[in-house]
Design a protein around this motif. Structure first.
Motif, mmCIF file in Angstrom:
data_model
loop_
_atom_site.group_PDB
_atom_site.id
_atom_site.type_symbol
_atom_site.label_atom_id
_atom_site.label_comp_id
_atom_site.label_asym_id
_atom_site.label_seq_id
_atom_site.Cartn_x
_atom_site.Cartn_y
_atom_site.Cartn_z
ATOM 1 N N ALA A 1 0.832 -1.207 0.000
ATOM 2 C CA ALA A 1 0.000 0.000 0.000
ATOM 3 C C ALA A 1 0.868 1.260 0.000
ATOM 4 N N ASP A 2 0.359 2.314 -0.631
ATOM 5 C CA ASP A 2 1.031 3.615 -0.606
ATOM 6 C C ASP A 2 0.636 4.339 0.675
ATOM 7 N N VAL A 3 1.554 5.130 1.200
ATOM 8 C CA VAL A 3 1.304 5.863 2.444
ATOM 9 C C VAL A 3 1.517 7.348 2.192
ATOM 10 N N ILE A 4 0.541 8.170 2.632
ATOM 11 C CA ILE A 4 0.682 9.627 2.503
ATOM 12 C C ILE A 4 1.543 10.167 3.637
ATOM 13 N N ASP A 5 1.227 9.734 4.868
ATOM 14 C CA ASP A 5 1.978 10.250 6.009
ATOM 15 C C ASP A 5 1.840 9.312 7.199
ATOM 16 N N VAL A 6 2.790 9.441 8.123
ATOM 17 C CA VAL A 6 2.775 8.673 9.369
ATOM 18 C C VAL A 6 2.992 9.645 10.519
ATOM 19 N N ILE A 7 2.031 9.694 11.447
ATOM 20 C CA ILE A 7 2.158 10.543 12.645
ATOM 21 C C ILE A 7 2.597 9.637 13.792
ATOM 22 N N VAL A 8 3.723 9.986 14.389
ATOM 23 C CA VAL A 8 4.348 9.119 15.390
ATOM 24 C C VAL A 8 4.121 9.655 16.793
ATOM 25 N N VAL B 1 -1.430 6.247 10.574
ATOM 26 C CA VAL B 1 -0.973 6.208 9.187
ATOM 27 C C VAL B 1 -2.096 6.685 8.274
ATOM 28 N N ILE B 2 -1.754 7.620 7.418
ATOM 29 C CA ILE B 2 -2.739 8.163 6.475
ATOM 30 C C ILE B 2 -2.438 7.616 5.081
ATOM 31 N N VAL B 3 -3.465 7.026 4.461
ATOM 32 C CA VAL B 3 -3.292 6.446 3.121
ATOM 33 C C VAL B 3 -4.359 7.006 2.189
ATOM 34 N N PRO B 4 -4.113 6.989 0.871
ATOM 35 C CA PRO B 4 -5.153 7.422 -0.073
ATOM 36 C C PRO B 4 -6.423 6.588 0.110
ATOM 37 N N ASP B 5 -7.561 7.192 -0.195
ATOM 38 C CA ASP B 5 -8.840 6.496 0.003
ATOM 39 C C ASP B 5 -8.869 5.141 -0.700
ATOM 40 N N ASP B 6 -8.332 5.115 -1.921
ATOM 41 C CA ASP B 6 -8.398 3.867 -2.684
ATOM 42 C C ASP B 6 -7.362 2.831 -2.223
ATOM 43 N N ILE C 1 -4.688 2.939 10.978
ATOM 44 C CA ILE C 1 -4.723 3.399 9.579
ATOM 45 C C ILE C 1 -5.995 4.205 9.314
ATOM 46 N N LYS C 2 -5.802 5.380 8.721
ATOM 47 C CA LYS C 2 -6.924 6.249 8.358
ATOM 48 C C LYS C 2 -6.860 6.570 6.862
ATOM 49 N N SER C 3 -8.032 6.672 6.252
ATOM 50 C CA SER C 3 -8.072 7.122 4.852
ATOM 51 C C SER C 3 -7.810 8.625 4.804
ATOM 52 N N GLU C 4 -7.469 9.127 3.635
ATOM 53 C CA GLU C 4 -7.169 10.551 3.488
ATOM 54 C C GLU C 4 -8.379 11.408 3.852
ATOM 55 N N THR C 5 -9.560 10.981 3.411
ATOM 56 C CA THR C 5 -10.795 11.724 3.703
ATOM 57 C C THR C 5 -11.053 11.783 5.202
ATOM 58 N N GLU C 6 -10.915 10.621 5.869
ATOM 59 C CA GLU C 6 -11.136 10.554 7.311
ATOM 60 C C GLU C 6 -10.103 11.398 8.059
#
Length: 369
Positions: A290-297, A306-311, A337-342
């Protein structure tokens, strides 16, 4: 007992490593019991085997006393001094009591003792050999199975593969050749017991060591393994040399190296990710593919958001949460894990951007200093 038997004991000492003197002493001890059992004797006796001729003699041992109460165990001072004037009270007199037909009993007893000692020595040799193979991999041949174990021939010993250590997607047939991980070697009254596994994470690690020369020689290290046997696994790898691609080394040309391991594990999917001391990068890598947009530690409770694209949400979480579960086990970090929208609705993306901005300012300040 003749000199040929003593020669055989010498040969046994050379071949099996069993000391000749130890066997002779064991035979002497066994012959004492045999004498008392076969000749209904309760007296105190000593058996002596001549180390040169093999002659066996039995001696009754009697204590020198003033008044005899038990003639089987005692002898009067007067009688003892008739044999040797030097005897005194509390000395022990030895009288030969070797039966005429003791040779046949001695031969049978000696054979039993030698057989037992050889068996014990062989078990000890096997135990010594396999105790050094704990946490190692071996190839064996499936012999049979029951409701508890599959019995696998490892050459010198039959190993046990418990149901709990079998791969759920695998069936085992007679004469199948399998690679297994040795989890435990125990001493038992029946000899060494070897427990093996097909589901242990160590099996995956050892298979990569066999297939990847760079791992075997230490150029590439496997730092962590997370495995759900028969379904999917993840391993994290690291190379100290920046010119070495640890993931590429494990995959091999056209995927040949990893494919050989997948075939051995009957199609188990394997994700190979690069280890990093940066948790953001490491967790991102671990959630592959999976692709990852960002990780908040959150360092305090060692957790990440972890934020990932919706798809990519379902891919990041995986079937029945498997991908996220394995990634968390591999990295040692809790992963939410959270979607980008969430993430936008929760304001997590803004928080992530602020953290990045702060990091950038800190880096610039450090450079100015």
């Amino acid at each position: 007992m003749n000199t040929d038997f003593l020669d055989a004991l010498t040969a046994l000492e050379t071949d099996k490593g069993i000391e000749k003197e130890v066997i002779i002493e064991a035979i002497e001890a066994a012959l004492i019991s045999a004498y008392k059992r076969n000749f209904n004797q309760a007296q105190n006796v000593r058996v002596d085997i001549d180390r040169d001729s093999g002659t066996i003699r039995v001696f009754a041992r009697k204590e020198v006393v003033e008044e005899v109460f038990d003639p089987r165990l005692e002898i009067s001072l007067e009688e003892a001094q008739q044999m040797d004037p030097n005897y005194e009270l509390d000395d022990v007199v030895e009288l030969e009591v070797t039966p005429k037909n003791f040779g046949r009993i001695a031969a049978q007893t000696a054979k039993q003792v030698v057989t037992q000692r050889v068996r014990e020595a062989e078990r000890s040799i096997i135990y010594s050999e396999f105790i050094d193979r704990e946490e190692d991999i071996m190839t064996g041949i499936v012999q049979r199975q029951d409701h508890r174990f599959i019995y696998v021939d490892l050459g010198k010993v039959e190993a046990l593969l418990p149901q709990s250590e079998q791969m759920p997607n695998e069936t085992y047939k007679h004469n199948d050749r399998i690679k297994a991980y040795i989890t435990k070697v125990e001493k038992t009254t029946k000899g060494p017991q070897i427990l093996i596994s097909r589901s242990h994470p160590g099996l995956l690690k050892r298979l990569f060591e066999l297939e990847v020369p760079e791992i075997y020689d230490g150029t590439v290290e496997i730092l962590s393994v997370a495995r759900e046997a028969g379904d999917r696994s993840k391993i994290s790898v690291y190379a100290e040399d920046p010119d070495v691609d640890p993931v590429g080394a494990c995959v091999g040309q056209r995927g040949q190296r990893v494919q050989a391991i997948v075939e051995e594990l009957k199609g188990e999917k394997i994700d190979i990710v690069e280890w990093s001391e940066d948790p953001v990068e490491y967790v991102s890598n671990a959630l592959s593919p999976a692709d990852v947009i960002d990780v908040i530690v959150n360092e305090e409770d060692k957790s990440t958001q972890v934020i990932v694209p919706d798809d990519q949400l379902s891919l990041a979480i995986g079937k029945r949460g498997q991908n996220a579960r394995l990634a968390a086990k591999l990295t040692g970090w809790k992963i939410d894990i959270k979607s980008e929208t969430e993430a936008k609705e929760l304001g997590l993306l803004d928080e992530a951007e602020m953290e990045k901005s702060e990091e950038s300012v800190n880096e610039e300040a450090s450079l100015d200093e």
